[in-house]
Motif scaffolding. Structure first.
Motif, mmCIF file in Angstrom:
data_model
loop_
_atom_site.group_PDB
_atom_site.id
_atom_site.type_symbol
_atom_site.label_atom_id
_atom_site.label_comp_id
_atom_site.label_asym_id
_atom_site.label_seq_id
_atom_site.Cartn_x
_atom_site.Cartn_y
_atom_site.Cartn_z
ATOM 1 N N GLY A 196 0.829 -1.201 0.000
ATOM 2 C CA GLY A 196 0.000 0.000 0.000
ATOM 3 C C GLY A 196 0.864 1.252 0.000
ATOM 4 N N PRO A 197 0.728 2.116 -0.995
ATOM 5 C CA PRO A 197 1.616 3.283 -1.106
ATOM 6 C C PRO A 197 1.515 4.259 0.057
ATOM 7 C CG PRO A 197 -0.170 3.402 -2.716
ATOM 8 C CD PRO A 197 -0.200 2.021 -2.141
ATOM 9 N N LEU A 198 0.333 4.473 0.597
ATOM 10 C CA LEU A 198 0.200 5.370 1.748
ATOM 11 C C LEU A 198 0.925 4.790 2.957
ATOM 12 C CD1 LEU A 198 -3.568 6.443 1.589
ATOM 13 C CD2 LEU A 198 -1.574 7.781 0.907
ATOM 14 N N SER A 214 10.826 12.175 21.707
ATOM 15 C CA SER A 214 11.037 11.712 23.074
ATOM 16 C C SER A 214 10.160 10.492 23.328
ATOM 17 C CB SER A 214 10.672 12.812 24.065
ATOM 18 O OG SER A 214 9.269 13.051 24.058
ATOM 19 N N MET A 215 10.496 9.712 24.346
ATOM 20 C CA MET A 215 9.713 8.524 24.679
ATOM 21 C C MET A 215 8.270 8.886 24.994
ATOM 22 S SD MET A 215 11.628 5.903 24.289
ATOM 23 C CE MET A 215 10.648 4.658 25.130
ATOM 24 N N GLU A 216 8.072 10.048 25.621
ATOM 25 C CA GLU A 216 6.735 10.455 26.042
ATOM 26 C C GLU A 216 5.825 10.789 24.860
ATOM 27 O OE1 GLU A 216 9.553 11.678 27.206
ATOM 28 O OE2 GLU A 216 9.578 10.762 29.210
ATOM 29 N N GLU A 217 6.405 11.262 23.770
ATOM 30 C CA GLU A 217 5.575 11.738 22.661
ATOM 31 C C GLU A 217 5.504 10.774 21.486
ATOM 32 O OE1 GLU A 217 7.305 15.371 21.267
ATOM 33 O OE2 GLU A 217 9.203 14.454 20.722
ATOM 34 N N ARG A 218 6.235 9.671 21.539
ATOM 35 C CA ARG A 218 6.342 8.791 20.380
ATOM 36 C C ARG A 218 4.995 8.290 19.874
ATOM 37 N NH1 ARG A 218 11.703 4.900 20.702
ATOM 38 N NH2 ARG A 218 13.211 6.574 20.283
ATOM 39 N N TYR A 219 4.206 7.702 20.767
ATOM 40 C CA TYR A 219 2.961 7.094 20.304
ATOM 41 C C TYR A 219 1.951 8.146 19.862
ATOM 42 C CZ TYR A 219 4.313 2.333 21.219
ATOM 43 O OH TYR A 219 4.952 1.128 21.162
ATOM 44 N N GLU A 220 1.988 9.306 20.490
ATOM 45 C CA GLU A 220 1.085 10.390 20.085
ATOM 46 C C GLU A 220 1.445 10.887 18.685
ATOM 47 O OE1 GLU A 220 -0.208 14.936 21.399
ATOM 48 O OE2 GLU A 220 0.950 13.674 22.783
ATOM 49 N N LYS A 221 2.720 11.089 18.434
ATOM 50 C CA LYS A 221 3.149 11.548 17.113
ATOM 51 C C LYS A 221 2.881 10.489 16.048
ATOM 52 C CE LYS A 221 6.624 15.068 18.194
ATOM 53 N NZ LYS A 221 6.018 16.080 17.317
ATOM 54 N N GLN A 222 3.126 9.232 16.398
ATOM 55 C CA GLN A 222 2.847 8.171 15.450
ATOM 56 C C GLN A 222 1.363 8.126 15.104
ATOM 57 O OE1 GLN A 222 4.399 3.794 15.247
ATOM 58 N NE2 GLN A 222 2.599 3.769 16.575
ATOM 59 N N ALA A 223 0.517 8.269 16.113
ATOM 60 C CA ALA A 223 -0.928 8.216 15.887
ATOM 61 C C ALA A 223 -1.381 9.300 14.921
ATOM 62 C CB ALA A 223 -1.662 8.348 17.218
ATOM 63 N N GLN A 224 -0.768 10.473 15.010
ATOM 64 C CA GLN A 224 -1.121 11.567 14.109
ATOM 65 C C GLN A 224 -0.818 11.218 12.661
ATOM 66 O OE1 GLN A 224 1.046 14.921 15.638
ATOM 67 N NE2 GLN A 224 -0.186 15.080 17.491
ATOM 68 N N LEU A 225 0.253 10.468 12.456
ATOM 69 C CA LEU A 225 0.661 10.117 11.097
ATOM 70 C C LEU A 225 -0.097 8.920 10.547
ATOM 71 C CD1 LEU A 225 4.521 10.614 11.448
ATOM 72 C CD2 LEU A 225 2.921 12.094 10.236
ATOM 73 N N ILE A 226 -0.355 7.933 11.399
ATOM 74 C CA ILE A 226 -0.994 6.718 10.890
ATOM 75 C C ILE A 226 -2.513 6.796 10.862
ATOM 76 C CG2 ILE A 226 0.959 5.324 11.667
ATOM 77 C CD1 ILE A 226 -0.809 4.243 13.907
ATOM 78 N N GLY A 227 -3.074 7.772 11.563
ATOM 79 C CA GLY A 227 -4.530 7.885 11.587
ATOM 80 C C GLY A 227 -5.158 7.905 10.205
ATOM 81 N N PRO A 228 -4.704 8.799 9.309
ATOM 82 C CA PRO A 228 -5.282 8.842 7.958
ATOM 83 C C PRO A 228 -5.079 7.552 7.172
ATOM 84 C CG PRO A 228 -4.092 10.866 8.440
ATOM 85 C CD PRO A 228 -3.765 9.899 9.541
ATOM 86 N N VAL A 229 -4.001 6.821 7.464
ATOM 87 C CA VAL A 229 -3.750 5.562 6.746
ATOM 88 C C VAL A 229 -4.807 4.526 7.122
ATOM 89 C CG1 VAL A 229 -2.123 3.664 6.404
ATOM 90 C CG2 VAL A 229 -1.271 6.010 6.617
ATOM 91 N N VAL A 231 -7.834 4.845 8.039
ATOM 92 C CA VAL A 231 -9.195 5.116 7.559
ATOM 93 C C VAL A 231 -9.218 5.343 6.053
ATOM 94 C CG1 VAL A 231 -9.943 6.074 9.763
ATOM 95 C CG2 VAL A 231 -8.978 7.601 8.034
ATOM 96 N N SER A 232 -8.146 4.996 5.371
ATOM 97 C CA SER A 232 -8.051 5.217 3.927
ATOM 98 C C SER A 232 -8.770 4.127 3.143
ATOM 99 C CB SER A 232 -6.583 5.248 3.500
ATOM 100 O OG SER A 232 -5.993 3.962 3.646
ATOM 101 N N GLU A 233 -9.022 4.428 1.874
ATOM 102 C CA GLU A 233 -9.598 3.429 0.975
ATOM 103 C C GLU A 233 -8.644 2.244 0.825
ATOM 104 O OE1 GLU A 233 -11.134 4.768 -2.787
ATOM 105 O OE2 GLU A 233 -11.685 6.720 -1.961
ATOM 106 N N ASP A 234 -7.354 2.530 0.815
ATOM 107 C CA ASP A 234 -6.380 1.460 0.667
ATOM 108 C C ASP A 234 -6.418 0.484 1.840
ATOM 109 O OD1 ASP A 234 -5.494 2.258 -1.782
ATOM 110 O OD2 ASP A 234 -3.539 2.995 -1.110
ATOM 111 N N ALA A 235 -6.662 0.988 3.046
ATOM 112 C CA ALA A 235 -6.732 0.105 4.208
ATOM 113 C C ALA A 235 -7.889 -0.883 4.065
ATOM 114 C CB ALA A 235 -6.877 0.921 5.488
ATOM 115 N N ARG A 236 -9.028 -0.373 3.593
ATOM 116 C CA ARG A 236 -10.186 -1.251 3.376
ATOM 117 C C ARG A 236 -9.903 -2.231 2.234
ATOM 118 N NH1 ARG A 236 -14.804 -0.049 5.876
ATOM 119 N NH2 ARG A 236 -15.990 -1.163 4.278
#
Length: 253
Positions: A196-198, A214-229, A231-236
């Motif tokens: 999947g290209p996205l 930082s360790m404290e922000e890793r999962y929050e920052k990751q969530a911001q980036l992967i969220g659109p992936v 819920v994308s058409e490609d994910a479905r």
């Protein structure tokens, strides 16, 4: 496109070949401009999934064109760095296919790529100190991020080369092949292009950027980036293709 670079595409892969074999593919201004233009095409064309950077005539790149340097010419593109690449890599994956020498600026081009396939006879190094210069296009800064600091220090201060087997042992390159490095890179590119290209682009972004989180922000920052992936058409489509036992038809959205 400049005659210094040849560009072709096949099966969603953009292949950029530094074509100055008479100069061991030393990087000049025209070649740098052509690489920058090709990388823009890679990122802007939805039909392209992966890029490969290689060199003609059995050499990847021997570094900066010193004859051009003496003429006052610079192979640095403003905002893009040496070779039009080192300070602004593409968002899509880029594979270096290395034959012969990846030296000085050539090594710096290589380590700016995401993955490296090299022929077993390839040689790597940053010999700038032997010419009274410094590996300023990322060599002395980025190499310690990719191999142990003491080994990077040795390469930077001695200017000596290492072979493909040692580079693989250090984790500097991904694969060593006995035949064509370009064929090996195409094989790797095909596996990436099938995904999947996205998801591929965001995965690359997280791998690159998360080391500075930082360790404290890793999962929050990751969530911001992967969220659109997620819920994308490609994910479905990926889930549907798995359930229906067929290849997915990616749309990149």
């Amino acid at each position: 496109m400049s005659e210094e670079i040849t560009v072709s595409q096949e099966n969603g892969v953009l292949i950029m070949t530094i074509d100055r074999p008479e100069a061991k593919n030393a990087m000049n201004k025209a070649a740098a401009e052509a690489i920058a233009a090709a990388l823009d095409k890679l990122d802007s064309d939805d039909d392209l999934r992966v890029g490969i950077l290689t060199g003609a005539g059995g050499t990847f790149c021997s570094g900066m064109d010193l004859k051009g340097f003496l003429r006052g010419e610079s192979p640095i593109i403003e905002g893009r760095g040496f070779g039009g690449l080192v300070q602004a890599p593409p968002k899509k994956p880029l594979i270096a296919a290395v034959e012969g020498y990846a030296l000085a600026g050539g090594l710096e081009l290589m380590i700016a790529c995401d993955l490296v396939v090299a022929n077993e006879d390839a040689q790597f190094g940053i010999p700038e100190v032997k010419r009274g210069l410094v590996a300023a296009a990322g060599g002395v800064m980025m190499l310690p991020d990719q191999i142990p600091e003491r080994i990077a220090m040795e390469l930077a201060l001695s200017g000596e080369f290492i072979g493909a087997a040692r580079a693989y042992e250090l984790g500097l390159i991904n694969r060593v092949v006995s035949g064509s490095a370009l064929d090996g890179a195409k094989e790797m590119a095909a596996k990436i292009a099938a995904n999947g290209p996205l998801a591929v682009c965001v995965s690359k972004q997280i791998v690159k950027e998360s080391r500075g989180w930082s360790m404290e922000e890793r999962y929050e920052k990751q969530a911001q980036l992967i969220g659109p992936v997620f819920v994308s058409e490609d994910a479905r489509e990926g889930a549907a293709a798995f359930a229906e036992k067929r290849k997915p038809n990616w749309k990149g959205k």
